[in-house]
Design an enzyme around this catalytic site. Sequence first.
Site, mmCIF file in Angstrom:
data_model
loop_
_atom_site.group_PDB
_atom_site.id
_atom_site.type_symbol
_atom_site.label_atom_id
_atom_site.label_comp_id
_atom_site.label_asym_id
_atom_site.label_seq_id
_atom_site.Cartn_x
_atom_site.Cartn_y
_atom_site.Cartn_z
ATOM 1 N N ASP A 54 -27.442 74.912 -2.598
ATOM 2 C CA ASP A 54 -27.568 73.600 -3.250
ATOM 3 C C ASP A 54 -27.126 73.760 -4.708
ATOM 4 O OD1 ASP A 54 -28.378 70.910 -3.782
ATOM 5 O OD2 ASP A 54 -30.239 71.665 -4.632
ATOM 6 N N SER A 55 -26.960 72.635 -5.369
ATOM 7 C CA SER A 55 -26.628 72.657 -6.786
ATOM 8 C C SER A 55 -27.791 73.216 -7.617
ATOM 9 C CB SER A 55 -26.314 71.240 -7.250
ATOM 10 O OG SER A 55 -27.399 70.384 -6.932
ATOM 11 N N GLU A 66 -38.062 66.355 -10.502
ATOM 12 C CA GLU A 66 -38.178 67.671 -11.143
ATOM 13 C C GLU A 66 -39.326 67.713 -12.145
ATOM 14 O OE1 GLU A 66 -34.535 69.446 -12.423
ATOM 15 O OE2 GLU A 66 -33.734 69.348 -10.382
ATOM 16 N N CYS A 85 -26.964 70.165 0.051
ATOM 17 C CA CYS A 85 -26.759 69.322 -1.125
ATOM 18 C C CYS A 85 -25.968 68.111 -0.658
ATOM 19 C CB CYS A 85 -25.976 70.100 -2.180
ATOM 20 S SG CYS A 85 -25.561 69.118 -3.636
ATOM 21 N N HIS A 121 -33.604 65.833 -3.479
ATOM 22 C CA HIS A 121 -34.842 65.678 -4.250
ATOM 23 C C HIS A 121 -35.759 64.577 -3.697
ATOM 24 C CE1 HIS A 121 -32.738 68.184 -7.039
ATOM 25 N NE2 HIS A 121 -33.663 68.086 -7.968
ATOM 26 N N CYS A 170 -30.464 62.469 -0.812
ATOM 27 C CA CYS A 170 -30.452 63.441 -1.919
ATOM 28 C C CYS A 170 -31.570 64.434 -1.662
ATOM 29 C CB CYS A 170 -30.668 62.723 -3.251
ATOM 30 S SG CYS A 170 -30.814 63.836 -4.654
HETATM 31 N N1 DGL Z 1 -28.696 68.399 -4.828
HETATM 32 C C1 DGL Z 1 -28.110 67.164 -5.287
HETATM 33 C C2 DGL Z 1 -27.937 66.220 -4.104
HETATM 34 O O1 DGL Z 1 -28.523 66.375 -3.060
HETATM 35 C C3 DGL Z 1 -28.968 66.487 -6.349
HETATM 36 C C4 DGL Z 1 -28.914 67.172 -7.696
HETATM 37 C C5 DGL Z 1 -27.537 67.160 -8.323
HETATM 38 O O2 DGL Z 1 -27.073 66.108 -8.783
HETATM 39 O O3 DGL Z 1 -26.913 68.216 -8.320
HETATM 40 O O4 DGL Z 1 -27.179 65.297 -4.191
#
Ligand code: DGL
Length: 263
Positions: free
Chosen positions: A9-10, A151, A72, A185, A183
Amino acid sequence: MNKPIGIFDSGIGGLTVVKAVFKTLPEEQIVYFGDTARVPYGNKSTLTIKKFSYQIAQFLVSHDVKLIVVACNTVSATSLDWLTSHYLLPIIGVIEPAVEDAIKATRNNKIGVIGTRATIESNAYQNSILHKKPNAKVYSYPCPLLVPLAEEGWLDSPATKIILNDYLAPLKKKGIDTLILGCTHYPLLENTIREVMGKNVTLVNSADSVAKKVKAILHKNKTASDAKIKSPNKFYFSDIPRQFSTLTKNFLGVKIKYIKTTL
Ligand code: DGL
């Protein structure tokens, strides 16, 4: 097959996918990479997202993974086909599994999608839904403030409720009966989103959807773990930011040992 599953993931958001994979496939070893030095991806250009995701895939392949989960939504929405074309091993994104679950869930064919700007602007969810169900109506909205709220751990604070009410009002107006949390999160905000949307709207959590898909693919390819003793999971991050232990515990539900690495 005694090889790990690679998940990336990012940043830390993909830990919600790891949590779902732990639950569905407890016997599998995970190698996770979170690009915490370069997060967020959600407002970056597609070219940059492709470059970053290729570097991470190479890192995971060097750990001899049998399958990669792109945990992600932003990478899955903008770069999955491109990434897949570079490898022979299965690479699974979060979009298709969530779309399949949403299509099964909807009764009135009105499906909402929320995600980062990059995810929503890519139209990946919309295209995938309409490809599978041409008579569906898809309503997509970016909700960029939700990542920092998750977060910060502001999961059900009054401020979060106000923001969610604002973001979700147009979707309520459209009369959707299914909402994809597009997403990584958003599963943390699931209870508050449910409160705002009401109990008649089914929430599709892409983390659970992808975990089920991984199980099905391992079974089909006969590559599920056959190890007598499971090797330890490994969690790599490109930066260890402030509050990291608390953050990772909030997303995964358990404490982890993490390793800082550069690509
Ligand atoms: N992991 C990213 C997503 O699922 C969210 C966080 C980001 O913008 O990198 O889109």
